[in-house]
Design a protein around this motif. Structure first.
Motif, PDB file in Angstrom:
ATOM      1  N   GLU A  63       5.114  12.149   4.196  1.00  0.00           N
ATOM      2  CA  GLU A  63       4.328  12.912   5.159  1.00  0.00           C
ATOM      3  C   GLU A  63       2.831  12.769   4.892  1.00  0.00           C
ATOM      4  OE1 GLU A  63       6.973  14.236   3.428  1.00  0.00           O
ATOM      5  OE2 GLU A  63       8.374  14.131   5.103  1.00  0.00           O
ATOM      6  N   GLN A  64       2.430  12.820   3.625  1.00  0.00           N
ATOM      7  CA  GLN A  64       1.019  12.652   3.289  1.00  0.00           C
ATOM      8  C   GLN A  64       0.539  11.243   3.632  1.00  0.00           C
ATOM      9  OE1 GLN A  64       1.514  13.813  -0.819  1.00  0.00           O
ATOM     10  NE2 GLN A  64       0.246  15.624  -0.519  1.00  0.00           N
ATOM     11  N   ILE A  65       1.378  10.276   3.357  1.00  0.00           N
ATOM     12  CA  ILE A  65       1.016   8.894   3.670  1.00  0.00           C
ATOM     13  C   ILE A  65       0.885   8.725   5.182  1.00  0.00           C
ATOM     14  CG2 ILE A  65       1.780   6.493   3.574  1.00  0.00           C
ATOM     15  CD1 ILE A  65       3.177   7.244   0.884  1.00  0.00           C
ATOM     16  N   GLN A  66       1.809   9.298   5.927  1.00  0.00           N
ATOM     17  CA  GLN A  66       1.775   9.196   7.394  1.00  0.00           C
ATOM     18  C   GLN A  66       0.487   9.779   7.958  1.00  0.00           C
ATOM     19  OE1 GLN A  66       5.440  11.381   8.044  1.00  0.00           O
ATOM     20  NE2 GLN A  66       6.333   9.623   9.087  1.00  0.00           N
ATOM     21  N   THR A  67       0.111  10.942   7.492  1.00  0.00           N
ATOM     22  CA  THR A  67      -1.012  11.642   8.107  1.00  0.00           C
ATOM     23  C   THR A  67      -2.377  11.261   7.546  1.00  0.00           C
ATOM     24  OG1 THR A  67      -0.756  13.505   6.594  1.00  0.00           O
ATOM     25  CG2 THR A  67       0.372  13.636   8.714  1.00  0.00           C
TER      26      THR A  67
ATOM     27  N   GLN B 107       0.834  -1.202   0.000  1.00  0.00           N
ATOM     28  CA  GLN B 107       0.000   0.000   0.000  1.00  0.00           C
ATOM     29  C   GLN B 107       0.870   1.253   0.000  1.00  0.00           C
ATOM     30  OE1 GLN B 107      -2.298  -0.780   3.523  1.00  0.00           O
ATOM     31  NE2 GLN B 107      -3.983  -1.710   2.384  1.00  0.00           N
ATOM     32  N   ILE B 108       1.888   1.257   0.830  1.00  0.00           N
ATOM     33  CA  ILE B 108       2.804   2.400   0.913  1.00  0.00           C
ATOM     34  C   ILE B 108       3.461   2.635  -0.443  1.00  0.00           C
ATOM     35  CG2 ILE B 108       5.004   3.200   1.884  1.00  0.00           C
ATOM     36  CD1 ILE B 108       4.143   1.622   4.477  1.00  0.00           C
ATOM     37  N   ARG B 109       3.969   1.575  -1.027  1.00  0.00           N
ATOM     38  CA  ARG B 109       4.649   1.711  -2.327  1.00  0.00           C
ATOM     39  C   ARG B 109       3.692   2.171  -3.415  1.00  0.00           C
ATOM     40  NH1 ARG B 109       9.315  -2.697  -2.994  1.00  0.00           N
ATOM     41  NH2 ARG B 109      10.657  -1.793  -1.415  1.00  0.00           N
ATOM     42  N   GLY B 110       2.476   1.666  -3.368  1.00  0.00           N
ATOM     43  CA  GLY B 110       1.469   2.098  -4.336  1.00  0.00           C
ATOM     44  C   GLY B 110       1.172   3.587  -4.213  1.00  0.00           C
TER      45      GLY B 110
ATOM     46  N   GLN C  37     -11.419  10.692  -0.074  1.00  0.00           N
ATOM     47  CA  GLN C  37     -11.540  12.146   0.044  1.00  0.00           C
ATOM     48  C   GLN C  37     -10.161  12.803   0.000  1.00  0.00           C
ATOM     49  OE1 GLN C  37     -14.443  13.966  -0.005  1.00  0.00           O
ATOM     50  NE2 GLN C  37     -12.968  15.582  -0.379  1.00  0.00           N
ATOM     51  N   ALA C  38      -9.190  12.199   0.656  1.00  0.00           N
ATOM     52  CA  ALA C  38      -7.844  12.753   0.632  1.00  0.00           C
ATOM     53  C   ALA C  38      -7.283  12.727  -0.785  1.00  0.00           C
ATOM     54  CB  ALA C  38      -6.928  11.962   1.574  1.00  0.00           C
ATOM     55  N   ARG C  39      -7.570  11.659  -1.522  1.00  0.00           N
ATOM     56  CA  ARG C  39      -7.105  11.589  -2.913  1.00  0.00           C
ATOM     57  C   ARG C  39      -7.793  12.653  -3.774  1.00  0.00           C
ATOM     58  NH1 ARG C  39      -6.832   4.991  -3.500  1.00  0.00           N
ATOM     59  NH2 ARG C  39      -4.861   4.822  -2.413  1.00  0.00           N
ATOM     60  N   LEU C  40      -9.093  12.847  -3.561  1.00  0.00           N
ATOM     61  CA  LEU C  40      -9.813  13.875  -4.313  1.00  0.00           C
ATOM     62  C   LEU C  40      -9.292  15.265  -3.971  1.00  0.00           C
ATOM     63  CD1 LEU C  40     -13.458  12.491  -4.057  1.00  0.00           C
ATOM     64  CD2 LEU C  40     -12.000  12.535  -6.093  1.00  0.00           C
TER      65      LEU C  40
ATOM     66  N   MET D 261       3.187   5.834  -2.964  1.00  0.00           N
ATOM     67  CA  MET D 261       4.379   6.580  -3.370  1.00  0.00           C
ATOM     68  C   MET D 261       4.467   6.682  -4.895  1.00  0.00           C
ATOM     69  SD  MET D 261       7.099   5.252  -0.546  1.00  0.00           S
ATOM     70  CE  MET D 261       8.270   6.601  -0.410  1.00  0.00           C
ATOM     71  N   THR D 262       4.105   5.614  -5.591  1.00  0.00           N
ATOM     72  CA  THR D 262       4.150   5.671  -7.061  1.00  0.00           C
ATOM     73  C   THR D 262       3.077   6.605  -7.617  1.00  0.00           C
ATOM     74  OG1 THR D 262       2.746   3.726  -7.342  1.00  0.00           O
ATOM     75  CG2 THR D 262       5.124   3.351  -7.313  1.00  0.00           C
ATOM     76  N   GLN D 263       2.037   6.877  -6.820  1.00  0.00           N
ATOM     77  CA  GLN D 263       1.006   7.827  -7.235  1.00  0.00           C
ATOM     78  C   GLN D 263       1.402   9.272  -6.929  1.00  0.00           C
ATOM     79  OE1 GLN D 263      -2.883   6.743  -5.688  1.00  0.00           O
ATOM     80  NE2 GLN D 263      -2.397   4.581  -5.924  1.00  0.00           N
TER      81      GLN D 263
END
Length: 173
Positions: free
Chosen positions: A100-104, A88-91, A165-168, A93-95
């Protein structure tokens, strides 16, 4: 790959692999086992990168477990679900998401939901073993299983919505 004549997606194949890894390692995995599992899926991961993800809070810390035998010391074991979390993390990151965004935004509750699910399952199994022949208690335990599954499903739905929502929000920037 076919499953009864139906095509199986790559996502379904990966989920089957994750499930098999988690089932094969119910007590946890060492860093070396995790690196090997990731390598078996055709991905590269170093122990240093894995440890960095743990230090950054992207993955859970290990639990120290003593080894059998004199002077064997202890070994750090991580939940087998970290293989799924790594992907999931790697996915993300590739996006283009930053650490920091992944952490929060994305991984703050996913691991917690997995832990809650496993702990509820363990607790209910323990109750089943000690409940005896009382049919009323058996029905209550069955109801608790249904409620626990419903709670975990609801939490996963909420997590998916928050993540979407975060992705949007990110796409709108």
């Amino acid at each position: 790959m076919n499953k009864g004549g139906a095509s199986v997606s790559i996502t379904e194949q990966r989920e089957a692999v994750y499930g098999a890894i988690e089932e094969a390692h119910p007590t946890g995995m060492s860093v070396q086992q995790i690196v090997a599992a990731v390598a078996s899926m055709g991905e590269k991961l170093t122990e240093a990168t894995f440890r960095k993800y743990v230090q950054l809070g992207l993955l859970p810390r290990s639990v120290r477990v003593g080894r059998k035998g004199k002077h064997q010391g202890s070994q750090g074991l991580y939940p087998a679900s970290v293989v799924r979390q790594l992907q999931q993390i790697r996915g993300l990151m590739t996006q283009g998401y930053t650490i920091e965004q992944i952490q929060t935004r994305f991984l703050s509750v996913g691991g917690e939901i997995d832990s809650l699910s496993k702990e509820l399952h363990r607790l209910l199994q323990q109750l089943e073993r000690s409940q005896g022949a009382d049919s009323l208690v058996r029905r209550e335990i069955d109801e608790a299983h249904r409620l626990a599954a419903s709670l975990v499903d609801k939490l996963r739905d909420v997590e998916r919505r928050v993540t979407m929502q975060a992705r949007l929000d990110r796409a709108a920037v």
